[in-house]
Design a protein around this motif. Structure first.
Motif, PDB file in Angstrom:
ATOM      1  N   ASP A  78       0.817  -1.199   0.000  1.00 52.32           N
ATOM      2  CA  ASP A  78       0.000   0.000   0.000  1.00 52.32           C
ATOM      3  C   ASP A  78       0.856   1.256   0.000  1.00 52.32           C
ATOM      4  N   ARG A  79       2.079   1.187   0.520  1.00 53.42           N
ATOM      5  CA  ARG A  79       2.961   2.346   0.564  1.00 53.42           C
ATOM      6  C   ARG A  79       4.126   2.130  -0.408  1.00 53.42           C
ATOM      7  N   LYS A  80       4.331   3.115  -1.279  1.00 51.78           N
ATOM      8  CA  LYS A  80       5.277   2.963  -2.381  1.00 51.78           C
ATOM      9  C   LYS A  80       6.561   3.769  -2.198  1.00 51.78           C
ATOM     10  N   LYS A  81       6.534   4.782  -1.352  1.00 55.36           N
ATOM     11  CA  LYS A  81       7.586   5.798  -1.362  1.00 55.36           C
ATOM     12  C   LYS A  81       8.972   5.227  -1.097  1.00 55.36           C
ATOM     13  N   ASN A  82       9.115   4.340  -0.121  1.00 59.22           N
ATOM     14  CA  ASN A  82      10.444   3.822   0.217  1.00 59.22           C
ATOM     15  C   ASN A  82      11.085   3.098  -0.968  1.00 59.22           C
ATOM     16  N   PHE A  83      10.284   2.299  -1.676  1.00 57.71           N
ATOM     17  CA  PHE A  83      10.789   1.599  -2.852  1.00 57.71           C
ATOM     18  C   PHE A  83      11.166   2.594  -3.945  1.00 57.71           C
ATOM     19  N   VAL A  84      10.359   3.654  -4.095  1.00 60.19           N
ATOM     20  CA  VAL A  84      10.667   4.694  -5.074  1.00 60.19           C
ATOM     21  C   VAL A  84      12.014   5.334  -4.768  1.00 60.19           C
ATOM     22  N   LEU A  85      12.269   5.648  -3.512  1.00 58.62           N
ATOM     23  CA  LEU A  85      13.522   6.314  -3.142  1.00 58.62           C
ATOM     24  C   LEU A  85      14.730   5.426  -3.400  1.00 58.62           C
ATOM     25  N   ILE A  86      14.593   4.141  -3.111  1.00 60.14           N
ATOM     26  CA  ILE A  86      15.718   3.216  -3.349  1.00 60.14           C
ATOM     27  C   ILE A  86      16.021   3.099  -4.838  1.00 60.14           C
ATOM     28  N   THR A  87      14.985   2.860  -5.625  1.00 61.97           N
ATOM     29  CA  THR A  87      15.196   2.670  -7.066  1.00 61.97           C
ATOM     30  C   THR A  87      15.584   3.975  -7.761  1.00 61.97           C
ATOM     31  N   ALA A  88      15.077   5.104  -7.280  1.00 61.95           N
ATOM     32  CA  ALA A  88      15.438   6.390  -7.884  1.00 61.95           C
ATOM     33  C   ALA A  88      16.908   6.715  -7.654  1.00 61.95           C
ATOM     34  N   LEU A  89      17.432   6.329  -6.510  1.00 66.25           N
ATOM     35  CA  LEU A  89      18.861   6.548  -6.244  1.00 66.25           C
ATOM     36  C   LEU A  89      19.707   5.689  -7.177  1.00 66.25           C
ATOM     37  N   ALA A  90      19.295   4.427  -7.337  1.00 65.26           N
ATOM     38  CA  ALA A  90      20.013   3.540  -8.263  1.00 65.26           C
ATOM     39  C   ALA A  90      19.923   4.050  -9.692  1.00 65.26           C
ATOM     40  N   GLN A  91      18.824   4.704 -10.030  1.00 65.86           N
ATOM     41  CA  GLN A  91      18.620   5.226 -11.377  1.00 65.86           C
ATOM     42  C   GLN A  91      19.617   6.328 -11.729  1.00 65.86           C
ATOM     43  N   ARG A  92      20.111   7.034 -10.735  1.00 62.05           N
ATOM     44  CA  ARG A  92      20.945   8.205 -10.985  1.00 62.05           C
ATOM     45  C   ARG A  92      22.434   7.898 -11.131  1.00 62.05           C
ATOM     46  N   PHE A  93      22.934   6.867 -10.481  1.00 62.16           N
ATOM     47  CA  PHE A  93      24.374   6.639 -10.454  1.00 62.16           C
ATOM     48  C   PHE A  93      24.989   6.216 -11.793  1.00 62.16           C
ATOM     49  N   PRO A  94      24.281   5.536 -12.695  1.00 61.93           N
ATOM     50  CA  PRO A  94      24.904   5.247 -13.999  1.00 61.93           C
ATOM     51  C   PRO A  94      25.328   6.495 -14.769  1.00 61.93           C
ATOM     52  N   TRP A  95      24.676   7.623 -14.519  1.00 63.66           N
ATOM     53  CA  TRP A  95      25.064   8.852 -15.211  1.00 63.66           C
ATOM     54  C   TRP A  95      26.414   9.356 -14.721  1.00 63.66           C
ATOM     55  N   LEU A  96      26.710   9.135 -13.446  1.00 64.33           N
ATOM     56  CA  LEU A  96      28.048   9.451 -12.938  1.00 64.33           C
ATOM     57  C   LEU A  96      29.073   8.503 -13.553  1.00 64.33           C
ATOM     58  N   LEU A  97      28.705   7.237 -13.689  1.00 63.49           N
ATOM     59  CA  LEU A  97      29.591   6.263 -14.330  1.00 63.49           C
ATOM     60  C   LEU A  97      29.876   6.666 -15.781  1.00 63.49           C
ATOM     61  N   LEU A  98      28.873   7.169 -16.480  1.00 61.03           N
ATOM     62  CA  LEU A  98      29.071   7.630 -17.851  1.00 61.03           C
ATOM     63  C   LEU A  98      30.067   8.781 -17.909  1.00 61.03           C
ATOM     64  N   ALA A  99      30.003   9.682 -16.933  1.00 58.26           N
ATOM     65  CA  ALA A  99      30.959  10.792 -16.892  1.00 58.26           C
ATOM     66  C   ALA A  99      32.388  10.274 -16.792  1.00 58.26           C
ATOM     67  N   VAL A 100      32.595   9.270 -15.948  1.00 58.19           N
ATOM     68  CA  VAL A 100      33.934   8.698 -15.773  1.00 58.19           C
ATOM     69  C   VAL A 100      34.394   7.997 -17.052  1.00 58.19           C
ATOM     70  N   ILE A 101      33.510   7.208 -17.653  1.00 60.83           N
ATOM     71  CA  ILE A 101      33.853   6.476 -18.876  1.00 60.83           C
ATOM     72  C   ILE A 101      34.229   7.439 -19.991  1.00 60.83           C
ATOM     73  N   VAL A 102      33.409   8.453 -20.201  1.00 62.38           N
ATOM     74  CA  VAL A 102      33.658   9.396 -21.289  1.00 62.38           C
ATOM     75  C   VAL A 102      34.962  10.164 -21.057  1.00 62.38           C
ATOM     76  N   PHE A 103      35.259  10.489 -19.806  1.00 61.27           N
ATOM     77  CA  PHE A 103      36.487  11.225 -19.489  1.00 61.27           C
ATOM     78  C   PHE A 103      37.727  10.459 -19.938  1.00 61.27           C
ATOM     79  N   PHE A 104      37.680   9.125 -19.854  1.00 56.76           N
ATOM     80  CA  PHE A 104      38.847   8.310 -20.181  1.00 56.76           C
ATOM     81  C   PHE A 104      38.756   7.669 -21.565  1.00 56.76           C
ATOM     82  N   LEU A 105      37.901   8.201 -22.445  1.00 56.93           N
ATOM     83  CA  LEU A 105      37.707   7.594 -23.758  1.00 56.93           C
ATOM     84  C   LEU A 105      38.993   7.517 -24.574  1.00 56.93           C
ATOM     85  N   GLU A 106      39.826   8.529 -24.497  1.00 55.11           N
ATOM     86  CA  GLU A 106      41.019   8.554 -25.331  1.00 55.11           C
ATOM     87  C   GLU A 106      42.061   7.527 -24.889  1.00 55.11           C
ATOM     88  N   ALA A 107      41.855   6.929 -23.706  1.00 48.97           N
ATOM     89  CA  ALA A 107      42.809   5.930 -23.214  1.00 48.97           C
ATOM     90  C   ALA A 107      42.470   4.531 -23.709  1.00 48.97           C
TER      91      ALA A 107
END
Length: 432
Positions: A78-107
């Motif tokens: 019946d309550r959704k918010k806690n699951f939303v917060l967990i999955t929303a946090l996981a949703q955001r971190f791949p974008w930080l990973l993309l920043a790291v990957i792109v930074f080292f592309l020339e290597a």
């Protein structure tokens, strides 16, 4: 007959928090736009047209297929918010990973760079997929049905306003920094803005409610899906139109790269394209929410097919970059209309208890049609961009015809699941 959901009390606090979350998330995505920046980046990395076509394919597939595994779990509580917060946090971190990957592309080599980029990009889509059913269920739970159109329109409109600054930031960053540091910085900025939007998710207030459905095994859940498709003819017809519209989006990945090649532009023009798109969304979203709440969401989806076809036709015949900019305006309006109305109309096809299932089922059935993007890349390599635009315009036109003649506005159905205004208020009018 399922009992329609009772009208939800309107909460200004939740409405404002939802708008701020969505607007800031839109700002973040404008910094790394799939329509304007990522195709330019993939080309810069050494990818061909098939690689460019993979951008919408991997996003659509990753963002849609995993939802069916989450829906059954999400609708047990019946309550959704806690699951939303967990999955929303996981949703955001791949974008930080993309920043790291792109930074080292020339290597790394071109092949390794593309593999790492698309792996992280797909991970961003998958984590977003895990979040979407429960997030939308929470939003639908705390937002009255006759406010959802305006909520999504205002989220997108404010996000488009902020996206103008996002486009300006893209131009400045690409001019001030060299590749690949410039693109890496844009991904890092996007991640930072996403984390600010997360604060507004935390601020949402969720009321108590009765448990929606009884616990069932995943096997029982999957076996229930064909029954839904057999039972709901109007929903099936909607899925056909949705599949055609998704297939028509094969053209979206090629507008920017086509413009750069056709008119010999620098990559910084990606920021200009982003500004045009966001300004168009600002204007469009002033009306999209009102149309949806007044007449239902079918009218918006029908207009989305029209603007998709228009973008293709302008791309075919534009003789100057000034005319070609209308491609991005039309494409932005198509995306905006779809963003305002696609999820809300699904919620009106189904009973409250099965919202996550219907959302996941829709995306599972229609997501494979995003594979048209791979075909679009092959067609672009073999026959040129114009062939892609002709095929996409045809698919969008077919979606328009199917919506017009085969899909009934769900709010107009007797015994439908949507809840309208109070009995003393006028019912939504039928526009189509």
């Amino acid at each position: 007959m399922q009992t329609p959901e009772p009208p939800r009390p309107f909460s200004k606090w939740n409405f404002a928090a939802n708008v701020c979350d969505g607007a800031l998330f839109s700002l973040a995505l404008s910094l790394v736009s799939q329509q304007t920046l990522l195709p330019v980046l993939v080309k810069k990395m050494g990818g061909n047209n098939v690689a460019v076509g993979l951008i919408p394919v991997l996003w659509t597939a990753g963002f849609n297929f995993p939802q069916i595994f989450v829906a059954n779990f999400a609708q047990r509580f019946d309550r959704k918010k806690n699951f939303v917060l967990i999955t929303a946090l996981a949703q955001r971190f791949p974008w930080l990973l993309l920043a790291v990957i792109v930074f080292f592309l020339e290597a790394v080599s071109v092949q390794t760079g593309l593999l790492l980029f698309f792996t992280a990009f797909t991970l961003a889509a998958i984590t977003g997929s895990i979040n979407l059913p429960v997030w939308f269920d929470l939003v639908a739970k705390i937002t009255p049905v006759d406010m959802r159109g305006r909520l999504f329109a205002l989220r997108m409109m404010l996000g488009a306003v902020l996206g103008v600054f996002g486009g300006w930031a893209v131009i400045r960053v690409l001019q001030a920094f060299t590749y690949p540091e410039s693109f890496a910085l844009l991904f890092a900025l996007a991640f930072g803005v996403m984390m600010v939007s997360y604060v507004f998710l935390v601020l949402l207030q969720e009321e108590n409610g009765a448990r929606l459905v009884r616990r069932q095994t995943f096997k029982m859940h999957v076996l229930h899906l064909p029954r839904i498709l057999r039972r709901e003819r109007n929903f099936r017809n909607f899925l056909v139109a949705d599949a055609l519209l998704i297939a028509s989006t094969m053209s979206g990945a090629f507008y920017a790269v086509n413009a750069l090649e056709k008119f010999s532009l620098t990559e910084a023009y990606a920021g200009t394209f982003t500004i045009v798109m966001t300004c168009s969304m600002i204007v469009g979203n002033l009306f999209f929410g009102y149309l949806a709440d007044r007449f239902g969401h079918k009218i918006n989806l029908s207009l989305s097919t029209v603007f998709t076809a228009a973008a293709c036709l302008i791309a075919l015949f534009a003789a100057s970059i000034q005319i070609y900019l209308f491609v991005f305006a039309a494409w932005a309006l198509a995306i905006g209309l779809n963003g305002v109305s696609r999820l809300p109309i699904i919620a009106e096809f189904c009973p409250e208890a099965e919202r996550p299932t219907y959302i996941a089922l829709t995306n599972m059935v229609t997501a494979p049609f995003a594979l048209a993007g791979i075909a679009g890349g092959w067609i672009a390599n073999r026959f040129g961009y114009d062939a892609v635009f002709i095929i996409a315009a045809t698919l969008a036109s077919a979606a328009a015809v199917w919506l017009l003649f085969m899909v009934k506005e769900p709010r107009r159905r007797s015994g439908g699941y949507a809840v309208f205004q109070r009995k003393d208020e006028p019912q939504p009018k039928s526009f189509l």
